[in-house]
Every structure is written in C-alpha cells, then in structure tokens.
Design a protein around this motif. Structure first.
Motif, PDB file in Angstrom:
ATOM      1  N   PRO A 182       0.804  -1.228   0.000  1.00 38.97           N
ATOM      2  CA  PRO A 182       0.000   0.000   0.000  1.00 38.97           C
ATOM      3  C   PRO A 182       0.838   1.279   0.000  1.00 38.97           C
ATOM      4  N   HIS A 183       2.089   1.189   0.431  1.00 37.23           N
ATOM      5  CA  HIS A 183       2.965   2.353   0.473  1.00 37.23           C
ATOM      6  C   HIS A 183       3.768   2.514  -0.811  1.00 37.23           C
ATOM      7  N   LEU A 184       3.447   1.694  -1.806  1.00 39.15           N
ATOM      8  CA  LEU A 184       4.106   1.784  -3.116  1.00 39.15           C
ATOM      9  C   LEU A 184       3.120   2.174  -4.203  1.00 39.15           C
ATOM     10  N   SER A 185       2.016   2.759  -3.826  1.00 42.66           N
ATOM     11  CA  SER A 185       0.909   2.977  -4.767  1.00 42.66           C
ATOM     12  C   SER A 185       1.296   3.837  -5.963  1.00 42.66           C
ATOM     13  N   GLY A 186       2.231   4.769  -5.773  1.00 42.56           N
ATOM     14  CA  GLY A 186       2.611   5.634  -6.883  1.00 42.56           C
ATOM     15  C   GLY A 186       3.781   5.126  -7.690  1.00 42.56           C
ATOM     16  N   ALA A 187       4.375   4.023  -7.311  1.00 39.58           N
ATOM     17  CA  ALA A 187       5.588   3.520  -7.961  1.00 39.58           C
ATOM     18  C   ALA A 187       5.254   2.663  -9.180  1.00 39.58           C
ATOM     19  N   ARG A 188       5.914   2.959 -10.271  1.00 35.35           N
ATOM     20  CA  ARG A 188       5.763   2.143 -11.477  1.00 35.35           C
ATOM     21  C   ARG A 188       6.990   1.279 -11.730  1.00 35.35           C
ATOM     22  N   SER A 189       8.033   1.490 -10.931  1.00 30.34           N
ATOM     23  CA  SER A 189       9.222   0.651 -10.994  1.00 30.34           C
ATOM     24  C   SER A 189       9.775   0.528  -9.581  1.00 30.34           C
ATOM     25  N   VAL A 190      10.149  -0.710  -9.214  1.00 27.19           N
ATOM     26  CA  VAL A 190      10.586  -1.001  -7.846  1.00 27.19           C
ATOM     27  C   VAL A 190      11.791  -1.939  -7.895  1.00 27.19           C
ATOM     28  N   ALA A 191      12.817  -1.624  -7.106  1.00 24.46           N
ATOM     29  CA  ALA A 191      13.940  -2.542  -6.921  1.00 24.46           C
ATOM     30  C   ALA A 191      13.881  -3.110  -5.515  1.00 24.46           C
ATOM     31  N   ASP A 192      13.932  -4.430  -5.410  1.00 23.76           N
ATOM     32  CA  ASP A 192      13.969  -5.105  -4.116  1.00 23.76           C
ATOM     33  C   ASP A 192      15.418  -5.486  -3.849  1.00 23.76           C
ATOM     34  N   VAL A 193      16.052  -4.804  -2.910  1.00 21.99           N
ATOM     35  CA  VAL A 193      17.479  -4.965  -2.659  1.00 21.99           C
ATOM     36  C   VAL A 193      17.709  -6.080  -1.642  1.00 21.99           C
ATOM     37  N   GLY A 194      18.617  -6.989  -1.970  1.00 26.62           N
ATOM     38  CA  GLY A 194      18.845  -8.155  -1.118  1.00 26.62           C
ATOM     39  C   GLY A 194      17.636  -9.054  -1.106  1.00 26.62           C
ATOM     40  N   SER A 195      17.128  -9.367  -2.282  1.00 27.30           N
ATOM     41  CA  SER A 195      15.819 -10.005  -2.407  1.00 27.30           C
ATOM     42  C   SER A 195      15.755 -11.388  -1.769  1.00 27.30           C
ATOM     43  N   GLY A 196      16.865 -12.105  -1.730  1.00 33.35           N
ATOM     44  CA  GLY A 196      16.891 -13.392  -1.036  1.00 33.35           C
ATOM     45  C   GLY A 196      15.905 -14.400  -1.593  1.00 33.35           C
TER      46      GLY A 196
END
Length: 216
Positions: free
Chosen positions: A66-80
């Motif tokens: 819900p806190h990424l609602s405006g994001a159209r691109s996301v990097a998950d760092v240390g995704s594991g």
C-alpha cells in the motif's frame, strides 16, 4: 503433517487472506507452497519459519505494497527468497520489479519462481545494489531484513531517481537507527524518515514500514 504447518496453511487458505490478495491470491499461494516445499532445504528460510510462513513472511511482505501505490518501478534490494519482491510483483502486475540479489543460489531460486509463476514484470539481477548504481533508476526501493538503515540508505538511494522513495520493512525499534543514518540521509537531501504502520489482515500483527524520499 506438523500441526504448526497446518496452522500456517489454514491462515493461507482463509477467506480473509483470499480477499486481501484478490486476483493475485492463487499466485501468492503457489509461491508460498514453493517456499514451504523447498525454502528450508535450499537455505532460504529457517526450519522455525515454515509454520509461520504466511504470517511472518508472506503477509509481512505484502504490508509494504500500500505504500508503493505511486511507484511504477521497484527494486527489491537483497531479495533473497523473494521477500518482499515476489509478493510485490504479484500484487503490482502493472509495475516493473527488479530483484537484486548477490548470491548465485538465491538468484537461481528467484529465476525459478519468476518462471514458475510467469511473472512477466520481473527481472532478476545478480549482484550487490552498489554494482547497479548508474545502471538504472526506479521509483521505489524495498528491502526486508537486509541491514541497518545507514547501510540501506547508502547502497539503495543511488538506485532512486530524485523524488523516489525507500520503502523498507524494518523492526519496531527502527527509530534507534535514525541517528546513525542521518549523515548519509543529508547527503541525499532526505529529511526525517516516516515510520508507518504495515497492516494486512485482522489478527496478524502489523509490521513497521519506513519511508524516506530522495530529494537530490
């Protein structure tokens, strides 16, 4: 089957969880099944984590969305194991997701998950976050259980374009990390981080989300 695992599966198949994930539920359930079957064997989660997989890992990861609602691109760092990145990708099929992970055995797992779930919006990138500084920029960076806030800001902020946000899953005592992070926060013109509630379904403990914007 261990009764504790049954409890985890009961939560995962509950009406509340089905409603929460909506159209993405079947993919989330399949991802959870893959983690239950192989996560411990492949060193992705500890044996004690299997019985609480849905509460502690799947729903905990979903709390960031819900806190990424405006994001159209996301990097998950240390995704594991893909937490929260895979869950974000399922819940946000409209967003481009980069899973950044340095360990080969984990990127192999992530690639298998992406292929098994047919997640066309995901790209797995093997390497440390700092290796991708200048290679791409995103609207938001997520991470979970990766390191102290000072380290996360230092390695993750350069992946954001100006105006982008770090949206991190952290422990309840995260404010204790603020002093140690202020020097690097100033470097990027960031102010005081926001501490936000990460709520999902009734009866599951909320987690803590930290959000901070890159301003220069």
């Amino acid at each position: 089957m261990d009764d504790r695992v049954l409890d985890a599966e009961t939560l995962g198949s509950s009406d509340a969880v089905r409603e929460y994930f909506g159209e993405g539920y079947e993919l989330v359930r399949e991802y959870a099944r893959m983690l239950m079957d192989e996560g411990e064997l492949r060193g992705l989660i500890g044996p004690r984590e299997v019985p609480r997989l849905w509460e502690r890992h799947i729903l905990n990861s979903a709390a960031v969305v819900p806190h990424l609602s405006g994001a159209r691109s996301v990097a998950d760092v240390g995704s594991g194991a893909g937490l929260p990145g895979v869950v974000v990708a399922i819940m946000r099929p409209d967003a481009e997701i980069f899973l950044v992970e340095p360990m080969e055995r984990r990127t192999a797992w992530l690639t298998e998950v992406v292929e098994a779930l047919a997640l066309s919006n995901v790209e797995v990138k093997r390497g440390r976050a700092e290796e991708y500084h200048g290679a791409f920029e995103v609207d938001a960076v997520t991470s979970r259980a990766v390191g102290a806030l000072s380290k996360l800001v230092r390695v993750s902020m350069p992946l954001l374009h100006v105006g982008g946000e770090l949206v991190l899953l952290k422990g309840r005592n995260v404010r204790d990390e603020f002093d140690g992070a202020r020097k690097v926060l100033r470097k990027f013109g960031a102010g005081e981080p926001d501490v936000l509630p990460g709520e999902t379904v009734d009866g599951v403990e909320a987690t803590t989300v930290v959000r901070v914007q890159r301003r220069k």
